[in-house]
Design a protein around this motif. Structure first.
Motif, PDB file in Angstrom:
ATOM      1  N   ASP A 145       0.836  -1.197   0.000  1.00  0.00           N
ATOM      2  CA  ASP A 145       0.000   0.000   0.000  1.00  0.00           C
ATOM      3  C   ASP A 145       0.875   1.253   0.000  1.00  0.00           C
ATOM      4  O   ASP A 145       1.927   1.298   0.644  1.00  0.00           O
ATOM      5  N   GLN A 146       0.398   2.267  -0.714  1.00  0.00           N
ATOM      6  CA  GLN A 146       1.105   3.547  -0.789  1.00  0.00           C
ATOM      7  C   GLN A 146       0.116   4.678  -0.580  1.00  0.00           C
ATOM      8  O   GLN A 146      -1.088   4.514  -0.776  1.00  0.00           O
ATOM      9  N   VAL A 147       0.647   5.826  -0.191  1.00  0.00           N
ATOM     10  CA  VAL A 147      -0.144   7.034  -0.015  1.00  0.00           C
ATOM     11  C   VAL A 147       0.436   8.109  -0.923  1.00  0.00           C
ATOM     12  O   VAL A 147       1.645   8.371  -0.893  1.00  0.00           O
ATOM     13  N   PHE A 148      -0.421   8.700  -1.745  1.00  0.00           N
ATOM     14  CA  PHE A 148      -0.029   9.816  -2.600  1.00  0.00           C
ATOM     15  C   PHE A 148      -0.719  11.067  -2.061  1.00  0.00           C
ATOM     16  O   PHE A 148      -1.942  11.091  -1.922  1.00  0.00           O
ATOM     17  N   ARG A 149       0.075  12.074  -1.772  1.00  0.00           N
ATOM     18  CA  ARG A 149      -0.441  13.248  -1.064  1.00  0.00           C
ATOM     19  C   ARG A 149      -0.048  14.536  -1.771  1.00  0.00           C
ATOM     20  O   ARG A 149       1.138  14.743  -2.107  1.00  0.00           O
ATOM     21  N   TYR A 150      -1.061  15.413  -2.015  1.00  0.00           N
ATOM     22  CA  TYR A 150      -0.796  16.777  -2.490  1.00  0.00           C
ATOM     23  C   TYR A 150      -1.075  17.727  -1.341  1.00  0.00           C
ATOM     24  O   TYR A 150      -2.177  17.727  -0.785  1.00  0.00           O
ATOM     25  N   GLU A 151      -0.077  18.526  -0.972  1.00  0.00           N
ATOM     26  CA  GLU A 151      -0.274  19.547   0.043  1.00  0.00           C
ATOM     27  C   GLU A 151       0.655  20.718  -0.215  1.00  0.00           C
ATOM     28  O   GLU A 151       1.849  20.556  -0.457  1.00  0.00           O
ATOM     29  N   ASN A 152       0.069  21.886  -0.221  1.00  0.00           N
ATOM     30  CA  ASN A 152       0.813  23.147  -0.361  1.00  0.00           C
ATOM     31  C   ASN A 152       1.768  23.133  -1.554  1.00  0.00           C
ATOM     32  O   ASN A 152       2.911  23.567  -1.461  1.00  0.00           O
ATOM     33  N   GLY A 153       1.291  22.610  -2.689  1.00  0.00           N
ATOM     34  CA  GLY A 153       2.095  22.637  -3.902  1.00  0.00           C
ATOM     35  C   GLY A 153       3.040  21.476  -4.070  1.00  0.00           C
ATOM     36  O   GLY A 153       3.690  21.358  -5.115  1.00  0.00           O
ATOM     37  N   ALA A 187       1.681  29.882  -0.655  1.00  0.00           N
ATOM     38  CA  ALA A 187       0.898  28.886   0.079  1.00  0.00           C
ATOM     39  C   ALA A 187      -0.360  28.553  -0.720  1.00  0.00           C
ATOM     40  O   ALA A 187      -1.033  29.442  -1.243  1.00  0.00           O
ATOM     41  N   ILE A 188      -0.674  27.267  -0.809  1.00  0.00           N
ATOM     42  CA  ILE A 188      -1.866  26.804  -1.517  1.00  0.00           C
ATOM     43  C   ILE A 188      -2.910  26.387  -0.493  1.00  0.00           C
ATOM     44  O   ILE A 188      -2.724  25.422   0.246  1.00  0.00           O
ATOM     45  N   ASN A 189      -3.998  27.144  -0.440  1.00  0.00           N
ATOM     46  CA  ASN A 189      -5.086  26.862   0.496  1.00  0.00           C
ATOM     47  C   ASN A 189      -6.236  26.186  -0.258  1.00  0.00           C
ATOM     48  O   ASN A 189      -6.901  26.816  -1.077  1.00  0.00           O
ATOM     49  N   LEU A 190      -6.439  24.890   0.000  1.00  0.00           N
ATOM     50  CA  LEU A 190      -7.545  24.159  -0.613  1.00  0.00           C
ATOM     51  C   LEU A 190      -8.772  24.295   0.277  1.00  0.00           C
ATOM     52  O   LEU A 190      -8.780  23.827   1.410  1.00  0.00           O
ATOM     53  N   THR A 191      -9.803  24.935  -0.249  1.00  0.00           N
ATOM     54  CA  THR A 191     -11.043  25.077   0.500  1.00  0.00           C
ATOM     55  C   THR A 191     -12.027  24.005   0.059  1.00  0.00           C
ATOM     56  O   THR A 191     -11.969  23.518  -1.067  1.00  0.00           O
ATOM     57  N   TYR A 282      17.044  39.152   5.078  1.00  0.00           N
ATOM     58  CA  TYR A 282      16.088  38.398   4.281  1.00  0.00           C
ATOM     59  C   TYR A 282      14.942  39.293   3.826  1.00  0.00           C
ATOM     60  O   TYR A 282      14.359  40.032   4.626  1.00  0.00           O
ATOM     61  N   SER A 283      14.650  39.208   2.534  1.00  0.00           N
ATOM     62  CA  SER A 283      13.441  39.815   1.987  1.00  0.00           C
ATOM     63  C   SER A 283      12.443  38.677   1.752  1.00  0.00           C
ATOM     64  O   SER A 283      12.762  37.708   1.059  1.00  0.00           O
ATOM     65  N   ILE A 284      11.264  38.792   2.338  1.00  0.00           N
ATOM     66  CA  ILE A 284      10.316  37.682   2.355  1.00  0.00           C
ATOM     67  C   ILE A 284       9.028  38.088   1.656  1.00  0.00           C
ATOM     68  O   ILE A 284       8.460  39.155   1.947  1.00  0.00           O
ATOM     69  N   TYR A 285       8.581  37.250   0.739  1.00  0.00           N
ATOM     70  CA  TYR A 285       7.354  37.489  -0.015  1.00  0.00           C
ATOM     71  C   TYR A 285       6.465  36.250   0.124  1.00  0.00           C
ATOM     72  O   TYR A 285       6.873  35.146  -0.234  1.00  0.00           O
ATOM     73  N   VAL A 286       5.267  36.454   0.658  1.00  0.00           N
ATOM     74  CA  VAL A 286       4.348  35.340   0.881  1.00  0.00           C
ATOM     75  C   VAL A 286       2.998  35.668   0.255  1.00  0.00           C
ATOM     76  O   VAL A 286       2.410  36.720   0.542  1.00  0.00           O
ATOM     77  N   ASN A 287       2.517  34.780  -0.612  1.00  0.00           N
ATOM     78  CA  ASN A 287       1.177  34.870  -1.181  1.00  0.00           C
ATOM     79  C   ASN A 287       0.369  33.650  -0.761  1.00  0.00           C
ATOM     80  O   ASN A 287       0.930  32.594  -0.440  1.00  0.00           O
ATOM     81  N   LYS A 288      -0.939  33.780  -0.782  1.00  0.00           N
ATOM     82  CA  LYS A 288      -1.824  32.641  -0.527  1.00  0.00           C
ATOM     83  C   LYS A 288      -2.770  32.465  -1.707  1.00  0.00           C
ATOM     84  O   LYS A 288      -3.547  33.357  -2.030  1.00  0.00           O
ATOM     85  N   THR A 289      -2.687  31.316  -2.340  1.00  0.00           N
ATOM     86  CA  THR A 289      -3.594  30.975  -3.428  1.00  0.00           C
ATOM     87  C   THR A 289      -4.737  30.137  -2.882  1.00  0.00           C
ATOM     88  O   THR A 289      -4.505  29.122  -2.224  1.00  0.00           O
ATOM     89  N   ILE A 290      -5.964  30.555  -3.154  1.00  0.00           N
ATOM     90  CA  ILE A 290      -7.145  29.839  -2.675  1.00  0.00           C
ATOM     91  C   ILE A 290      -7.739  29.049  -3.841  1.00  0.00           C
ATOM     92  O   ILE A 290      -8.103  29.615  -4.872  1.00  0.00           O
ATOM     93  N   ILE A 291      -7.801  27.729  -3.660  1.00  0.00           N
ATOM     94  CA  ILE A 291      -8.345  26.822  -4.676  1.00  0.00           C
ATOM     95  C   ILE A 291      -9.510  26.053  -4.072  1.00  0.00           C
ATOM     96  O   ILE A 291      -9.361  25.427  -3.019  1.00  0.00           O
ATOM     97  N   GLY A 292     -10.652  26.099  -4.710  1.00  0.00           N
ATOM     98  CA  GLY A 292     -11.782  25.295  -4.273  1.00  0.00           C
ATOM     99  C   GLY A 292     -11.606  23.853  -4.721  1.00  0.00           C
ATOM    100  O   GLY A 292     -11.207  23.589  -5.854  1.00  0.00           O
ATOM    101  N   ALA A 293     -11.879  22.898  -3.844  1.00  0.00           N
ATOM    102  CA  ALA A 293     -11.739  21.473  -4.158  1.00  0.00           C
ATOM    103  C   ALA A 293     -13.015  20.752  -3.756  1.00  0.00           C
ATOM    104  O   ALA A 293     -13.408  20.787  -2.581  1.00  0.00           O
ATOM    105  N   GLU A 294     -13.670  20.104  -4.733  1.00  0.00           N
ATOM    106  CA  GLU A 294     -14.913  19.378  -4.487  1.00  0.00           C
ATOM    107  C   GLU A 294     -14.770  17.962  -5.023  1.00  0.00           C
ATOM    108  O   GLU A 294     -14.360  17.758  -6.168  1.00  0.00           O
ATOM    109  N   LEU A 295     -15.143  17.006  -4.200  1.00  0.00           N
ATOM    110  CA  LEU A 295     -14.990  15.601  -4.546  1.00  0.00           C
ATOM    111  C   LEU A 295     -16.320  15.022  -5.000  1.00  0.00           C
ATOM    112  O   LEU A 295     -17.354  15.258  -4.383  1.00  0.00           O
ATOM    113  N   GLY A 296     -16.288  14.247  -6.096  1.00  0.00           N
ATOM    114  CA  GLY A 296     -17.488  13.594  -6.603  1.00  0.00           C
ATOM    115  C   GLY A 296     -17.222  12.137  -6.889  1.00  0.00           C
ATOM    116  O   GLY A 296     -16.079  11.696  -6.982  1.00  0.00           O
ATOM    117  N   THR A 297     -18.305  11.350  -7.018  1.00  0.00           N
ATOM    118  CA  THR A 297     -18.181   9.923  -7.252  1.00  0.00           C
ATOM    119  C   THR A 297     -19.184   9.482  -8.290  1.00  0.00           C
ATOM    120  O   THR A 297     -20.092  10.216  -8.657  1.00  0.00           O
TER     121      THR A 297
END
Length: 477
Positions: A145-153, A187-191, A282-297
Motif C-alpha cells: 500500500d502507498q499514499v499519494f499526497r498533495y499539500e501546499n504545492g 501557500a496553496i489553500n484548498l477550500t 532576508y526579503s520575504i514574499y508570501v502569497n496565498k492561493t485559494i483553490i476550491g476542491a470538491e470531490l465527486g463519485t
C-alpha cells in the motif's frame, strides 16, 4: 448383439473417464497458475494501477500550478473564472479470468492536517495558514500500500512511516549579494468540505481557482527595517519529506546548516526551518492561493456532495437537476439578479443548520458584487427561471440559500417557494451592518415544470436603512 452393446458401453465409459481426466487436468493447471503465477500478475497489475493513481495526482498539481500562474499574472482576476475536473480511476489490479476482482483505493479532501506558520523573530509578525490537501490511499491485496499526497504545492509519496517528496512546491530561496536573500513562498489553500470516498469505480475532483492574495511583502511592510531571522513551521503527517526538502533548498541557496539555519521538530507532527541571526538579511514574499476542491463519485462523476454541487456543463442545459444549486435568472420587479450569482471566493458554507447563521470572516474585501436596497419603502419581488424546460426527476421539496446583511438589528419578512402559502420569518443583523448571515430553509413543493419554481420575498420598510444580498440560490430535493 450383446458384444456390440458391451463395446458401446466400454467406449462410453472411456469417453467419460477421458473427460473427467481432462477436466481434472484443466483444474490442476488453473490451480497451479493461480497459486504460482496469478499473485505475481496481481502484483504487476496493482503496481501499474499505482502508476495511474500517481498520474492522477500529478494532474491535480499541474492544474493548481496553472491556475496559480494565471491568477498571479492577471491582476483583474475576480474569482471563479477557472475550473477543471480531474478524473480518478479508483480501482485496479485486476487479472482477467484468474483474479478479476479489483482492489480499492480511497480519495480524500482536507482530511489530514497541513498548516504553515511564518514568524519574524525580530518583529511582531506571525501568520498561520491552513492549507489542507488531497490524499489518495491505495488498498492493494498484493502490492504494498502507498499514499499519494498533495499539500501546499508538493506531491509526496509515502509508504509505511517513510515519505519522500517527488514534486516540489513553490518555495524559493535566492541569494542576492553577499549576505542578502530573497525568499518567496506561495501557500496553496484548498477550500472545501472534508470528504472522502473509497471505491473501485470512478471519482472526480473539481478544482476552482478562487483568488490569490498577498500575505507578506517585507520590502514594503517593513520598509527600511532589516529582517535577520525568521521561522517557517509546518505541521504535517509527512515531516521527513518536508525536512529533507527544506534542508536541500537551503543548502542549494548557499546557506550553511548550523550556522545560517537549522531544522527542528517542535512536535511529533511538525518541522521548523529556522533562519538564524548571523548577519544575513532576508526579503520575504508570501502569497496565498485559494483553490476550491470538491470531490465527486459515480460513473457520471457528479462533482461534490449533492448539497453543494453546481450544474454539469456537459449535460443538457435545459434540464434542471435535483440536488444541484441554481441561482435565479429573472425577477418580476427588476432586481439586479446577475450580481447574486456568486459569493466570496474561497467561502465554504457552514455545516450548522438554522434559518439564520452568522458567517464568520465573511466580508467585502474582494470585488463587491452585492445588491443593496434602501428600505425607505418595503422590498417586494418574485424570482424565477426561464431557461429550463424539464426536471431530471420530480422534486418534492426545495431549499433556499440567501447570503444577506442588514444595516439594522432585525426585520420581518414574508416569503414562499413555488407559490405555496405565504409564511413569515425574521432576518437578523448586528455590528452596525458589518455581519453577513446565511438564510436557509426547506419547503415541500408539488410542481411539474421549472417555470413554477419561484421565490417570493417581501421585507418591511426600515427608515431608509439598507438590505444587502450577496447570493440567492435554490436546490431541488
Amino acid at each position: 448383439m450383446s458384444r456390440k452393446n458391451l463395446l458401446k458401453s466400454e467406449s462410453a465409459a472411456a469417453i467419460a473417464i477421458a473427460a473427467v481426466l481432462l477436466l481434472g487436468l484443466a483444474f490442476t493447471m488453473i490451480s497451479v497458475v493461480k497459486l504460482n503465477h496469478a499473485p505475481e500478475w496481481k502484483i504487476d497489475a496493482e503496481r501499474d494501477y499505482s502508476y495511474d493513481a500517481w498520474g492522477n495526482m500529478e494532474d491535480v498539481k499541474n492544474r493548481i500550478d496553472l491556475f496559480t500562474r494565471f491568477m498571479d499574472s492577471n491582476s483583474n482576476y475576480s474569482g471563479y473564472g477557472l475550473s477543471a475536473t480531474v478524473p480518478f480511476s479508483m480501482g485496479g489490479g485486476d487479472v482477467p479470468v484468474f483474479e478479476p476482482s479489483k482492489s480499492n483505493s480511497k480519495l480524500s479532501v482536507n482530511n489530514e492536517e497541513y498548516t504553515m506558520n511564518i514568524t519574524l523573530a525580530n518583529h511582531s509578525f506571525s501568520h498561520k495558514i491552513d492549507c489542507g490537501g488531497v490524499t489518495c490511499y491505495s488498498e492493494n491485496r498484493q502490492y504494498p500500500d502507498q499514499v499519494f499526497r498533495y499539500e501546499n504545492g508538493a506531491l509526496i509519496m509515502a509508504q509505511g512511516e517513510s515519505s519522500q517528496m517527488k514534486r516540489k512546491p513553490s518555495f524559493d530561496i535566492q541569494k542576492i549579494g553577499n549576505e542578502n536573500y530573497a525568499i518567496t513562498i506561495n501557500a496553496i489553500n484548498l477550500t472545501g468540505e472534508t470528504t472522502s470516498v473509497s471505491s473501485s469505480n470512478l471519482a472526480a475532483l473539481r478544482l476552482t481557482g478562487c483568488s490569490i492574495n498577498p500575505i507578506l511583502n517585507s520590502s514594503t511592510d517593513y520598509l527600511n527595517e532589516s529582517i535577520n531571522s525568521f521561522n517557517l513551521s509546518i505541521c504535517t503527517r509527512y515531516t521527513d519529506a518536508w525536512a529533507t526538502y527544506l534542508n536541500d533548498t537551503a543548502k542549494e541557496a548557499g546557506l550553511e546548516y548550523g550556522t545560517d539555519y537549522q531544522i527542528t521538530y517542535p512536535d511529533s507532527g511538525c518541522v521548523c526551518l529556522s533562519f538564524l541571526p548571523t548577519g544575513n538579511n532576508y526579503s520575504i514574499y508570501v502569497n496565498k492561493t485559494i483553490i476550491g476542491a470538491e470531490l465527486g463519485t459515480g460513473s457520471g462523476m457528479d462533482i461534490g456532495n449533492t448539497s453543494d454541487s453546481e450544474p454539469d456543463e456537459d449535460e443538457d442545459e435545459s434540464v434542471m437537476k435535483v440536488g444541484t444549486w441554481y441561482t435565479f435568472e429573472l425577477s418580476d420587479n427588476g432586481t439586479a439578479i446577475l450580481p447574486l450569482r456568486d459569493y466570496k471566493p474561497g467561502f465554504v458554507f457552514p455545516a450548522s443548520s438554522g434559518v439564520n447563521v452568522k458567517l464568520e470572516n465573511y466580508d467585502n474585501n474582494y470585488p463587491t458584487n452585492e445588491f443593496n436596497y434602501s428600505m425607505a419603502t418595503s422590498f417586494e419581488d418574485t424570482f424565477r427561471f426561464n431557461s429550463f424546460a424539464d426536471f431530471n426527476s420530480k422534486p418534492n421539496s426545495a431549499t433556499i440559500r440567501m447570503i444577506y446583511k442588514l444595516d439594522y438589528s432585525s426585520t420581518s419578512v414574508t416569503r414562499n417557494i413555488a407559490e405555496n402559502n405565504p409564511e413569515h420569518a425574521v432576518l437578523v443583523g448586528n455590528n452596525n451592518g458589518k455581519d453577513w448571515y446565511l438564510y436557509s430553509e426547506t419547503t415541500p413543493i408539488n410542481i411539474i415544470d421549472p417555470s413554477d419554481l419561484t421565490f417570493y420575498l417581501k421585507i418591511d420598510e426600515k427608515n431608509g436603512k439598507n438590505f444587502h444580498i450577496d447570493y440567492l440560490a435554490v436546490r431541488l430535493n
